[in-house]
Design a protein around this motif. Structure first.
Motif, PDB file in Angstrom:
ATOM      1  N   HIS B  10     109.461  16.305  53.928  1.00  0.00           N
ATOM      2  CA  HIS B  10     110.659  15.691  53.701  1.00  0.00           C
ATOM      3  C   HIS B  10     110.218  14.165  54.084  1.00  0.00           C
ATOM      4  O   HIS B  10     109.620  13.638  54.991  1.00  0.00           O
ATOM      5  CB  HIS B  10     111.585  16.105  55.096  1.00  0.00           C
ATOM      6  N   SER B  12     112.617  10.363  54.359  1.00  0.00           N
ATOM      7  CA  SER B  12     114.090   9.798  54.355  1.00  0.00           C
ATOM      8  C   SER B  12     113.869   8.198  54.298  1.00  0.00           C
ATOM      9  O   SER B  12     112.982   7.699  54.920  1.00  0.00           O
ATOM     10  CB  SER B  12     114.409  10.198  55.809  1.00  0.00           C
ATOM     11  N   HIS B  39     118.131  18.815  41.753  1.00  0.00           N
ATOM     12  CA  HIS B  39     119.016  18.248  42.714  1.00  0.00           C
ATOM     13  C   HIS B  39     119.622  19.688  43.074  1.00  0.00           C
ATOM     14  O   HIS B  39     119.400  20.803  42.383  1.00  0.00           O
ATOM     15  CB  HIS B  39     120.080  17.584  41.744  1.00  0.00           C
ATOM     16  N   ALA B  86     118.710  11.645  46.004  1.00  0.00           N
ATOM     17  CA  ALA B  86     118.503  12.398  47.034  1.00  0.00           C
ATOM     18  C   ALA B  86     118.329  13.784  46.234  1.00  0.00           C
ATOM     19  O   ALA B  86     119.189  14.380  45.307  1.00  0.00           O
ATOM     20  CB  ALA B  86     119.715  12.561  47.869  1.00  0.00           C
ATOM     21  N   GLU B  88     114.904  17.436  45.710  1.00  0.00           N
ATOM     22  CA  GLU B  88     113.708  17.737  45.951  1.00  0.00           C
ATOM     23  C   GLU B  88     112.584  17.608  44.801  1.00  0.00           C
ATOM     24  O   GLU B  88     113.029  17.634  43.647  1.00  0.00           O
ATOM     25  CB  GLU B  88     113.713  19.241  46.126  1.00  0.00           C
ATOM     26  N   THR B 110     111.451  16.967  50.131  1.00  0.00           N
ATOM     27  CA  THR B 110     113.060  16.849  49.951  1.00  0.00           C
ATOM     28  C   THR B 110     113.284  15.156  50.220  1.00  0.00           C
ATOM     29  O   THR B 110     112.791  14.822  51.538  1.00  0.00           O
ATOM     30  CB  THR B 110     113.773  17.666  51.227  1.00  0.00           C
ATOM     31  N   SER B 112     115.833  12.324  51.203  1.00  0.00           N
ATOM     32  CA  SER B 112     116.990  12.069  51.877  1.00  0.00           C
ATOM     33  C   SER B 112     117.453  10.453  51.684  1.00  0.00           C
ATOM     34  O   SER B 112     116.223   9.774  51.812  1.00  0.00           O
ATOM     35  CB  SER B 112     117.287  12.418  53.143  1.00  0.00           C
ATOM     36  N   ARG B 114     119.740   7.432  52.884  1.00  0.00           N
ATOM     37  CA  ARG B 114     120.753   7.088  53.861  1.00  0.00           C
ATOM     38  C   ARG B 114     121.683   5.954  53.259  1.00  0.00           C
ATOM     39  O   ARG B 114     120.801   4.849  52.849  1.00  0.00           O
ATOM     40  CB  ARG B 114     120.076   6.585  55.230  1.00  0.00           C
TER      41      ARG B 114
END
Lengths: 114, 115
Positions: B10, B12, B39, B86, B88, B110, B112, B114
């Motif tokens: 993951h 971010s 997606h 955003a 995978e 993944t 992410s 913000r």
């Protein structure tokens, strides 16, 4: 999705029942593939086909069989579904195999085995 | 034999900041390498592929990847992340040119983003 459809898109079934998933393509591509996607595993190849009636096993083929009687259709059958076969199943196609030839993926089928 | 390692499960980032998704591979032969994006509730879409014509590969949506043989890496980058990034991301390797050669997928990252 490059002319690939999968049916059904969602299915819930019970342990021990047979299940057949269908992949249909309109691209006339020679090669077709079935993968399963599980969290933490990426995609793993179940079976693939390199022509009508020509199929071979992938890395996770136990409990699955396939058939390809027409160029456009590739069927995946779970003879007796088990809970471990709960997964998202993707079909892919390619016109050529090997090298840097990419595969094109269908939208997926989410299968739940209770 | 071939394998792919995506050490980060993951990542971010903030919108507008750079994206780096790492991929290392193992291959007995000169590999073909791909990045796919997925997606939510969608199939996989090809972002880019390494064809041996150039080590820096440009893909769709502003992504690029650099093949570094000495480091056995094929990291994916983008200068400025968008919310729509955003998803995978899968690094994929194929280690031979034969017709029956298979794709091996990494476990996926993944991403992410913000606001």
């Amino acid at each position: 999705d490059a002319g690939i459809t999968q049916s059904p898109r969602h299915k819930v079934t019970e342990t021990g029942t047979p299940v057949t998933l269908r992949c249909h393509q309109t691209e006339n591509h020679r090669y077709m593939y079935w993968y399963r996607q599980d969290p933490g595993h990426g995609l793993r190849l179940i079976h693939y086909s390199y022509g009508v009636k020509d199929t071979d096993k992938g890395e996770v083929s136990d409990g699955y069989s396939v058939s390809r009687s027409k160029t456009e259709d590739f069927l995946l059958t779970l003879e007796s579904a088990t809970s471990s076969q709960t997964s998202v199943y993707f079909c892919a196609i390619s016109s050529l195999a090997g090298g840097n030839n990419e595969q094109f993926f269908g939208p997926g089928t989410r299968l739940t085995v209770l | 034999a071939q394998s792919v390692t995506q050490l980060d499960s993951h990542v971010s980032v903030s919108e507008g900041t750079p994206v780096l998704l790492r991929c290392n591979y193992s291959s007995s032969y000169s590999p073909s390498l791909f990045w796919y994006v997925q997606h939510p509730n969608k199939g996989l879409q090809l972002l880019l592929k390494y064809t041996s014509a150039a080590t820096l590969v440009k893909g769709i949506n502003g992504f690029e990847a650099e093949f570094k043989k000495s480091e056995t890496s094929f990291h994916l980058t983008k200068p400025s992340a968008h919310m729509s990034d955003a998803a995978e991301y899968f690094c994929v390797v194929r280690s031979s040119a034969g017709a029956n050669s298979k794709l091996t997928f990494g476990k996926g990252i993944t991403l992410s983003v913000r606001p």
